[in-house]
Scaffold this active site. Structure first.
Site, PDB file in Angstrom:
ATOM      1  N   LYS A  45       0.827  -1.211   0.000  1.00 52.03           N
ATOM      2  CA  LYS A  45       0.000   0.000   0.000  1.00 52.03           C
ATOM      3  C   LYS A  45       0.860   1.258   0.000  1.00 52.03           C
ATOM      4  O   LYS A  45       2.019   1.248   0.416  1.00 52.03           O
ATOM      5  CB  LYS A  45      -0.947  -0.010   1.198  1.00 52.03           C
ATOM      6  CG  LYS A  45      -0.262   0.077   2.546  1.00 52.03           C
ATOM      7  CD  LYS A  45      -1.267   0.009   3.685  1.00 52.03           C
ATOM      8  CE  LYS A  45      -2.160   1.222   3.714  1.00 52.03           C
ATOM      9  NZ  LYS A  45      -3.084   1.212   4.881  1.00 52.03           N
ATOM     10  N   LEU A  73      -4.760   7.524   0.544  1.00 48.71           N
ATOM     11  CA  LEU A  73      -3.394   7.127   0.922  1.00 48.71           C
ATOM     12  C   LEU A  73      -3.201   7.055   2.437  1.00 48.71           C
ATOM     13  O   LEU A  73      -2.171   7.461   2.972  1.00 48.71           O
ATOM     14  CB  LEU A  73      -2.359   8.090   0.315  1.00 48.71           C
ATOM     15  CG  LEU A  73      -2.350   8.174  -1.212  1.00 48.71           C
ATOM     16  CD1 LEU A  73      -1.422   9.287  -1.669  1.00 48.71           C
ATOM     17  CD2 LEU A  73      -1.937   6.852  -1.825  1.00 48.71           C
ATOM     18  N   ASN A 127       3.838   6.681  -7.264  1.00 52.63           N
ATOM     19  CA  ASN A 127       2.487   7.114  -7.588  1.00 52.63           C
ATOM     20  C   ASN A 127       2.518   8.607  -7.886  1.00 52.63           C
ATOM     21  O   ASN A 127       2.524   9.423  -6.966  1.00 52.63           O
ATOM     22  CB  ASN A 127       1.546   6.808  -6.426  1.00 52.63           C
ATOM     23  CG  ASN A 127       0.147   7.336  -6.665  1.00 52.63           C
ATOM     24  OD1 ASN A 127      -0.199   7.754  -7.763  1.00 52.63           O
ATOM     25  ND2 ASN A 127      -0.668   7.337  -5.617  1.00 52.63           N
ATOM     26  N   CYS A 130      -0.511  11.966  -7.430  1.00 53.92           N
ATOM     27  CA  CYS A 130      -0.742  12.764  -6.219  1.00 53.92           C
ATOM     28  C   CYS A 130      -0.752  14.257  -6.541  1.00 53.92           C
ATOM     29  O   CYS A 130      -0.099  14.699  -7.483  1.00 53.92           O
ATOM     30  CB  CYS A 130       0.350  12.470  -5.192  1.00 53.92           C
ATOM     31  SG  CYS A 130       0.370  10.754  -4.656  1.00 53.92           S
ATOM     32  N   LYS A 165       4.198   4.795 -11.875  1.00 53.71           N
ATOM     33  CA  LYS A 165       2.800   4.465 -12.169  1.00 53.71           C
ATOM     34  C   LYS A 165       2.120   5.668 -12.816  1.00 53.71           C
ATOM     35  O   LYS A 165       2.087   6.754 -12.242  1.00 53.71           O
ATOM     36  CB  LYS A 165       2.076   4.062 -10.890  1.00 53.71           C
ATOM     37  CG  LYS A 165       0.686   3.482 -11.113  1.00 53.71           C
ATOM     38  CD  LYS A 165       0.135   2.920  -9.807  1.00 53.71           C
ATOM     39  CE  LYS A 165      -1.146   2.143 -10.022  1.00 53.71           C
ATOM     40  NZ  LYS A 165      -1.634   1.569  -8.741  1.00 53.71           N
ATOM     41  N   GLY A 217     -11.573  -1.702 -11.731  1.00 54.94           N
ATOM     42  CA  GLY A 217     -12.376  -2.880 -12.011  1.00 54.94           C
ATOM     43  C   GLY A 217     -12.567  -3.107 -13.501  1.00 54.94           C
ATOM     44  O   GLY A 217     -12.029  -2.376 -14.341  1.00 54.94           O
ATOM     45  N   GLY A 265      -5.669  -5.745  -9.170  1.00 56.11           N
ATOM     46  CA  GLY A 265      -6.105  -4.888  -8.083  1.00 56.11           C
ATOM     47  C   GLY A 265      -7.460  -5.248  -7.524  1.00 56.11           C
ATOM     48  O   GLY A 265      -7.575  -6.040  -6.589  1.00 56.11           O
TER      49      GLY A 265
END
Length: 301
Positions: A45, A73, A127, A130, A165, A217, A265
């Site tokens: 995470k 986060l 990441n 942000c 990412k 998804g 995920g």
């Protein structure tokens, strides 16, 4: 059995399947449900320099063929990770990768520098979706310059495999990918969630506390496959594909589009063992189709 080993810029993986950040905790939470050593890599995470409380509830909402989240986060910071989490994960027999977030190039770099000292962490995933607090909240990953600033800062202090990412909430994801490659990224992973919203018409409110959230998804898979296909043609570094993968066949679509590896995920919430099942399914598909390795199908589209 086909050869499904993967090398992502020096990161040796026994198979191309990883778990996506934010959907598998630190891995240790799932140890009683799945053999962690059979997963190619576990991306833990998101970790930030300072602790974060995350957003108020509600921060998850089900949607057609997917889900929205605005968790924000939530984590206890990199020092807590180093002192409390790292001792629990350092002996897991797979690639344990930390997802790093920040609100300035300096905070990204400081967080990455501390993780660089941890021998059993072979890679980080940045990441860059942000918000940049110095530019009014615009995400780093939506401009080439913003993405480059973060990657350059981290590359100066981080000496292991650096995965970046990428956000799909951009005009040209291929341009962002080229920018981070030029700035020192060893690989890119994509896509991060799409920005979405869901409204409860009886309450006349968003189903999420902050209004919008990230859509993940099966609903996002066609967008994700397209992005991977475009980026794989634009860069020379490995591409890791994610977004709506539920089956081995889904994963093979990403590999045919040019991905060297994939991440799972949202499907982890449905079946905690899905990563191992997908890895086995990829192997079986390759055998059925007379393929000796992933190289036989990678980037064929």
């Amino acid at each position: 059995m086909a050869d499904i080993k993967v090398n992502i810029a020096g990161l040796q993986m026994q198979n191309p399947v990883m778990t996506a950040s934010g959907t598998f905790g630190y891995g240790i939470e799932f140890a009683d449900l799945v053999d962690l050593s059979k997963i190619g890599g576990i991306i833990m995470k998101g970790t930030t320099l300072q602790p974060r409380e995350g957003n108020d509830y509600p921060r998850m909402a089900e949607t057609a063929s997917g889900m929205l989240n605005c968790v924000g986060l939530q984590n206890k910071g990199v020092d807590y990770f180093c002192s409390h989490i790292y001792p629990q994960v350092k002996d897991i027999k797979t690639n344990m990768i930390v997802n790093v977030s920040g609100n300035s190039p300096e905070t990204y770099a400081e967080c990455a520098a501390r993780i660089n000292e941890l021998d059993a962490i072979p890679a980080i995933e940045l990441n860059i979706s942000c918000p940049n607090v110095k530019q009014g909240g615009m995400a780093f990953g939506v401009t080439c310059e913003g993405a480059s600033q973060v990657v350059r800062a981290v590359r100066e202090v981080y000496k292991k495999t650096l995965i970046v990412k990428l956000s799909p909430n951009v005009t040209s994801i291929a341009d962002i990918a080229r920018a981070v490659e030029d700035s020192g990224a060893d690989a890119v992973s994509l896509i991060n969630t799409l920005m979405g919203m869901s409204i409860d018409i009886e309450r006349r409110k968003s189903r999420l506390s902050i209004g919008t959230g990230g859509l993940s998804g099966p609903a996002v898979k066609p967008v994700a496959v397209r992005c991977v296909w475009q980026v794989a043609k634009a860069v020379g570094i490995p591409v890791i594909g994610l977004g709506g993968i539920m089956t081995a066949e889904d994963a093979i679509e990403f590999i045919m589009a040019g991905a060297s590896a994939i991440e799972i995920g949202t499907a982890n919430f449905i079946d905690p063992a899905i990563s191992v099942k997908v890895a086995d399914g990829i192997n079986q598909w390759l055998d059925r189709h007379g393929c000796s390795s992933l190289a036989d199908i990678r980037g064929v589209i």
